[in-house]
Design an enzyme around this catalytic site. Sequence first.
Site, PDB file in Angstrom:
ATOM      1  N   ILE A  14      51.456  34.044  49.439  1.00 35.75           N
ATOM      2  CA  ILE A  14      51.088  34.506  50.774  1.00 35.75           C
ATOM      3  C   ILE A  14      50.108  35.654  50.575  1.00 35.75           C
ATOM      4  CG2 ILE A  14      53.147  35.996  50.843  1.00 35.75           C
ATOM      5  CD1 ILE A  14      53.153  35.744  53.866  1.00 35.75           C
ATOM      6  N   SER A  15      48.987  35.608  51.260  1.00 37.70           N
ATOM      7  CA  SER A  15      47.936  36.614  51.060  1.00 37.70           C
ATOM      8  C   SER A  15      48.391  37.992  51.519  1.00 37.70           C
ATOM      9  CB  SER A  15      46.674  36.225  51.838  1.00 37.70           C
ATOM     10  OG  SER A  15      46.090  35.057  51.316  1.00 37.70           O
TER      11      SER A  15
END
Length: 285
Positions: free
Chosen positions: A128-129
């Site tokens: 997940i960024s």
Amino acid sequence: MTRRPPWMATLPPTVGGGTPSRSRPGGAAGQPGTTRPAAPRPDAAPANRGPGGAARTVASPLPAPSGLGLASDRARANMVDLLARAGVRDPQVLDALMQVPRHQFVEPALASRAYEDVALPIGHGQTISKPSTVARMIELASAHLPRARRAAAKALEVGTGCGYQAAVMARVYGEVVSIERVRGLHEQARANLRSLRLPNLRLAFGDGHQGVAQGAPYDSIVVAAAGEAVPEPLLHQMRVGGRLVAPVASGGRQALHLVERVSSDEWQLTVLDAVRFVPLRTGTT
């Protein structure tokens, strides 16, 4: 027959500092648009280039959230305030980040880190960024749209992952389509998003290189993985006047690319910050 813009195949060897270049599909082969070299900057604290807006008051650091209840709400508010101080200026993007509970998109064991500005593993070799990266990309992709127009605007995300960025985009745009090539992540995102009840968000399973032609044209396209070039189908799924933001890998380094479609056969490229993303792969799995 559509021809590739030359800069898609031949990228500048040095990460640029934001100098735009133009290219037409019918241009001479091997003549990419030029960019002025500049030292790359880390993506941990990206400079703001989005539309104007007042920064929020920054709260003092809070304890790590439990992932539930008031603790996560306060930590999320603190995260948004810190992002505003770091340069995110678009009020709608900040509001969207405040509305989406990031702790619901990470594994329970990592919930205490959900509101730190870090990328976290989500399985299948993906992450997940960082919240700052999500904010930066959406702010760039939507900067050409006044807030009054966003309710009718359509956006495409390539690389759904766990669904977090898609949920944030759904709070900014009137309609969002998000495509994922890994079946396990596609199902995981669907489960993560179910409780948020976002009627304007549609998930698709397929090869992101091909985009989702059925939903085109798009006012904004955000690519959440780094390829060696911007996939050509995505260029032609952009609305004239639209924007695409994607990390592109070249020479062992990655840089964020901003592409603007200025006419039916002309795109403008601006090379921005140094970044780090997972690879953009073809096919499905």
